[in-house]
Design a protein around this motif. Structure first.
Motif, PDB file in Angstrom:
ATOM      1  N   GLY A 141      -3.882   4.296  -0.844  1.00 22.23           N
ATOM      2  CA  GLY A 141      -2.647   4.811  -0.281  1.00 22.23           C
ATOM      3  C   GLY A 141      -1.741   5.377  -1.372  1.00 22.23           C
ATOM      4  N   GLY A 142      -0.668   6.016  -0.938  1.00 20.96           N
ATOM      5  CA  GLY A 142       0.274   6.575  -1.894  1.00 20.96           C
ATOM      6  C   GLY A 142       1.218   7.560  -1.249  1.00 20.96           C
ATOM      7  N   LEU A 143       1.909   8.318  -2.107  1.00 19.15           N
ATOM      8  CA  LEU A 143       2.872   9.318  -1.675  1.00 19.15           C
ATOM      9  C   LEU A 143       2.252  10.701  -1.866  1.00 19.15           C
ATOM     10  CD1 LEU A 143       5.752  10.233  -0.865  1.00 19.15           C
ATOM     11  CD2 LEU A 143       6.344  10.084  -3.302  1.00 19.15           C
ATOM     12  N   VAL A 144       2.325  11.517  -0.830  1.00 19.83           N
ATOM     13  CA  VAL A 144       1.742  12.858  -0.890  1.00 19.83           C
ATOM     14  C   VAL A 144       2.640  13.808  -0.118  1.00 19.83           C
ATOM     15  CG1 VAL A 144       0.294  12.502   1.156  1.00 19.83           C
ATOM     16  CG2 VAL A 144      -0.402  14.170  -0.589  1.00 19.83           C
ATOM     17  N   GLN A 145       2.637  15.068  -0.515  1.00 17.31           N
ATOM     18  CA  GLN A 145       3.413  16.070   0.207  1.00 17.31           C
ATOM     19  C   GLN A 145       2.679  16.508   1.467  1.00 17.31           C
ATOM     20  OE1 GLN A 145       4.261  19.248  -2.591  1.00 17.31           O
ATOM     21  NE2 GLN A 145       6.229  18.306  -3.130  1.00 17.31           N
ATOM     22  N   LEU A 148      -5.416  12.555   1.077  1.00 19.65           N
ATOM     23  CA  LEU A 148      -5.636  11.239   0.483  1.00 19.65           C
ATOM     24  C   LEU A 148      -6.947  10.706   1.027  1.00 19.65           C
ATOM     25  CD1 LEU A 148      -2.205   9.343   0.744  1.00 19.65           C
ATOM     26  CD2 LEU A 148      -3.370  10.023  -1.364  1.00 19.65           C
ATOM     27  N   ARG A 149      -7.586   9.848   0.246  1.00 19.41           N
ATOM     28  CA  ARG A 149      -8.763   9.133   0.735  1.00 19.41           C
ATOM     29  C   ARG A 149      -8.527   7.647   0.604  1.00 19.41           C
ATOM     30  NH1 ARG A 149     -15.119   8.956  -1.138  1.00 19.41           N
ATOM     31  NH2 ARG A 149     -14.259   7.695  -2.837  1.00 19.41           N
ATOM     32  N   LEU A 150      -8.584   6.977   1.732  1.00 20.68           N
ATOM     33  CA  LEU A 150      -8.465   5.521   1.762  1.00 20.68           C
ATOM     34  C   LEU A 150      -9.852   4.894   1.711  1.00 20.68           C
ATOM     35  CD1 LEU A 150      -5.797   5.054   4.585  1.00 20.68           C
ATOM     36  CD2 LEU A 150      -5.449   5.514   2.150  1.00 20.68           C
ATOM     37  N   SER A 151      -9.926   3.744   1.061  1.00 20.20           N
ATOM     38  CA  SER A 151     -11.170   2.978   0.994  1.00 20.20           C
ATOM     39  C   SER A 151     -10.934   1.595   1.557  1.00 20.20           C
ATOM     40  CB  SER A 151     -11.661   2.865  -0.446  1.00 20.20           C
ATOM     41  OG  SER A 151     -11.920   4.117  -1.015  1.00 20.20           O
ATOM     42  N   MET A 172      -8.261  11.875   4.592  1.00 19.29           N
ATOM     43  CA  MET A 172      -7.143  12.410   5.375  1.00 19.29           C
ATOM     44  C   MET A 172      -6.703  13.739   4.760  1.00 19.29           C
ATOM     45  SD  MET A 172      -4.978   8.902   6.004  1.00 19.29           S
ATOM     46  CE  MET A 172      -4.486   8.766   4.288  1.00 19.29           C
ATOM     47  N   ASN A 173      -6.869  14.807   5.515  1.00 18.00           N
ATOM     48  CA  ASN A 173      -6.476  16.138   5.069  1.00 18.00           C
ATOM     49  C   ASN A 173      -5.344  16.677   5.933  1.00 18.00           C
ATOM     50  OD1 ASN A 173      -8.622  16.087   3.186  1.00 18.00           O
ATOM     51  ND2 ASN A 173     -10.043  16.950   4.699  1.00 18.00           N
ATOM     52  N   SER A 174      -4.698  17.718   5.449  1.00 13.77           N
ATOM     53  CA  SER A 174      -3.599  18.362   6.197  1.00 13.77           C
ATOM     54  C   SER A 174      -2.600  17.322   6.689  1.00 13.77           C
ATOM     55  CB  SER A 174      -4.167  19.166   7.373  1.00 13.77           C
ATOM     56  OG  SER A 174      -5.080  20.135   6.935  1.00 13.77           O
ATOM     57  N   LEU A 175      -2.204  16.439   5.802  1.00  8.98           N
ATOM     58  CA  LEU A 175      -1.312  15.351   6.187  1.00  8.98           C
ATOM     59  C   LEU A 175       0.047  15.863   6.628  1.00  8.98           C
ATOM     60  CD1 LEU A 175      -2.392  12.816   3.472  1.00  8.98           C
ATOM     61  CD2 LEU A 175      -2.344  12.343   5.932  1.00  8.98           C
ATOM     62  N   LYS A 176       0.615  15.140   7.592  1.00  9.19           N
ATOM     63  CA  LYS A 176       1.912  15.475   8.162  1.00  9.19           C
ATOM     64  C   LYS A 176       2.868  14.305   7.956  1.00  9.19           C
ATOM     65  CE  LYS A 176      -0.449  17.933  11.930  1.00  9.19           C
ATOM     66  NZ  LYS A 176      -0.610  18.012  13.405  1.00  9.19           N
ATOM     67  N   PRO A 177       4.172  14.553   7.965  1.00  8.04           N
ATOM     68  CA  PRO A 177       5.123  13.441   7.823  1.00  8.04           C
ATOM     69  C   PRO A 177       4.911  12.351   8.883  1.00  8.04           C
ATOM     70  CG  PRO A 177       6.244  15.506   7.470  1.00  8.04           C
ATOM     71  CD  PRO A 177       4.852  15.849   7.902  1.00  8.04           C
ATOM     72  N   GLU A 178       4.487  12.731  10.061  1.00  9.83           N
ATOM     73  CA  GLU A 178       4.262  11.731  11.113  1.00  9.83           C
ATOM     74  C   GLU A 178       3.034  10.863  10.868  1.00  9.83           C
ATOM     75  OE1 GLU A 178       4.743  15.033  11.504  1.00  9.83           O
ATOM     76  OE2 GLU A 178       3.521  15.834  13.149  1.00  9.83           O
ATOM     77  N   ASP A 179       2.253  11.174   9.843  1.00 11.05           N
ATOM     78  CA  ASP A 179       1.134  10.302   9.454  1.00 11.05           C
ATOM     79  C   ASP A 179       1.612   9.137   8.580  1.00 11.05           C
ATOM     80  OD1 ASP A 179      -0.831  13.266   9.027  1.00 11.05           O
ATOM     81  OD2 ASP A 179      -0.922  11.849  10.708  1.00 11.05           O
ATOM     82  N   THR A 180       2.873   9.145   8.207  1.00 12.01           N
ATOM     83  CA  THR A 180       3.419   8.071   7.378  1.00 12.01           C
ATOM     84  C   THR A 180       3.327   6.736   8.109  1.00 12.01           C
ATOM     85  OG1 THR A 180       4.923   9.527   6.184  1.00 12.01           O
ATOM     86  CG2 THR A 180       5.497   7.184   6.275  1.00 12.01           C
ATOM     87  N   THR A 221       2.606   7.515   2.575  1.00 11.62           N
ATOM     88  CA  THR A 221       3.871   8.184   2.827  1.00 11.62           C
ATOM     89  C   THR A 221       3.684   9.677   2.605  1.00 11.62           C
ATOM     90  OG1 THR A 221       5.105   6.244   2.071  1.00 11.62           O
ATOM     91  CG2 THR A 221       6.302   8.327   2.212  1.00 11.62           C
ATOM     92  N   VAL A 222       4.030  10.466   3.628  1.00 13.65           N
ATOM     93  CA  VAL A 222       3.892  11.920   3.551  1.00 13.65           C
ATOM     94  C   VAL A 222       5.290  12.526   3.587  1.00 13.65           C
ATOM     95  CG1 VAL A 222       2.834  13.979   4.548  1.00 13.65           C
ATOM     96  CG2 VAL A 222       1.706  11.743   4.784  1.00 13.65           C
ATOM     97  N   SER A 223       5.646  13.210   2.521  1.00  8.10           N
ATOM     98  CA  SER A 223       6.982  13.805   2.431  1.00  8.10           C
ATOM     99  C   SER A 223       6.950  15.240   2.958  1.00  8.10           C
ATOM    100  CB  SER A 223       7.468  13.786   0.993  1.00  8.10           C
ATOM    101  OG  SER A 223       6.622  14.578   0.174  1.00  8.10           O
ATOM    102  N   SER A 224       8.064  15.657   3.542  1.00 11.50           N
ATOM    103  CA  SER A 224       8.142  17.012   4.117  1.00 11.50           C
ATOM    104  C   SER A 224       8.622  18.014   3.081  1.00 11.50           C
ATOM    105  CB  SER A 224       9.077  17.007   5.324  1.00 11.50           C
ATOM    106  OG  SER A 224      10.337  16.534   4.945  1.00 11.50           O
TER     107      SER A 224
END
Length: 127
Positions: free
Chosen positions: A9-13, A18-21, A83-91, A124-127
């Motif tokens: 996990g982490g912070l991404v725009q 991200l890839r979770l294991s 997880m690709n094309s992440l959106k803020p609502e994926d937070t 956490t996905v920032s906008s």
């Protein structure tokens, strides 16, 4: 008993990846299916994706279909969530889970179909 440990996990725009294991240990021979769930603040835990431990068939929530991919590497007793094309609502806090018994697709989208849970990893996905 089966122990599950998530990582990645982490912070991404927004638009990032991200890839979770999820590493499983203990009585992994008892696992029938693995799932990923997520829980945002103030919301219920919701289904994201699941994979059969043997055979590898997959199923996704509509909200992530086409963007997320669940896979497993049995030799490492590990399940991944790309997880690709992440959106803020994926937070959310993302949890992996293991179920010991067969279940219908609908039932497998519910938390009650799983016997073991990891501690969760924050995404956490920032906008």
């Amino acid at each position: 008993q089966v122990q599950l440990v998530e990582s990645g996990g982490g912070l991404v725009q927004a638009g990032g990846s991200l890839r979770l294991s999820c590493a499983a240990s203990g009585r992994t021979g008892s696992i029938y299916a693995m799932g990923w769930f997520r829980q945002a603040p103030g919301k219920e835990r919701e289904f994201v994706a699941r994979i059969r431990w043997n055979g590898g068939s997959t199923y996704y929530a509509d909200s992530v279909k086409g963007r997320f991919t669940i896979s497993r590497e049995n030799a490492k007793n590990t399940v991944y969530l790309q997880m690709n094309s992440l959106k803020p609502e994926d937070t959310a806090v993302y949890y992996c889970a293991a179920g010991r018994f067969p279940a219908t697709i609908v039932v497998r989208t519910t938390t009650g179909a799983y016997d073991y849970w990891g501690q969760g990893t924050q995404v956490t996905v920032s906008s």
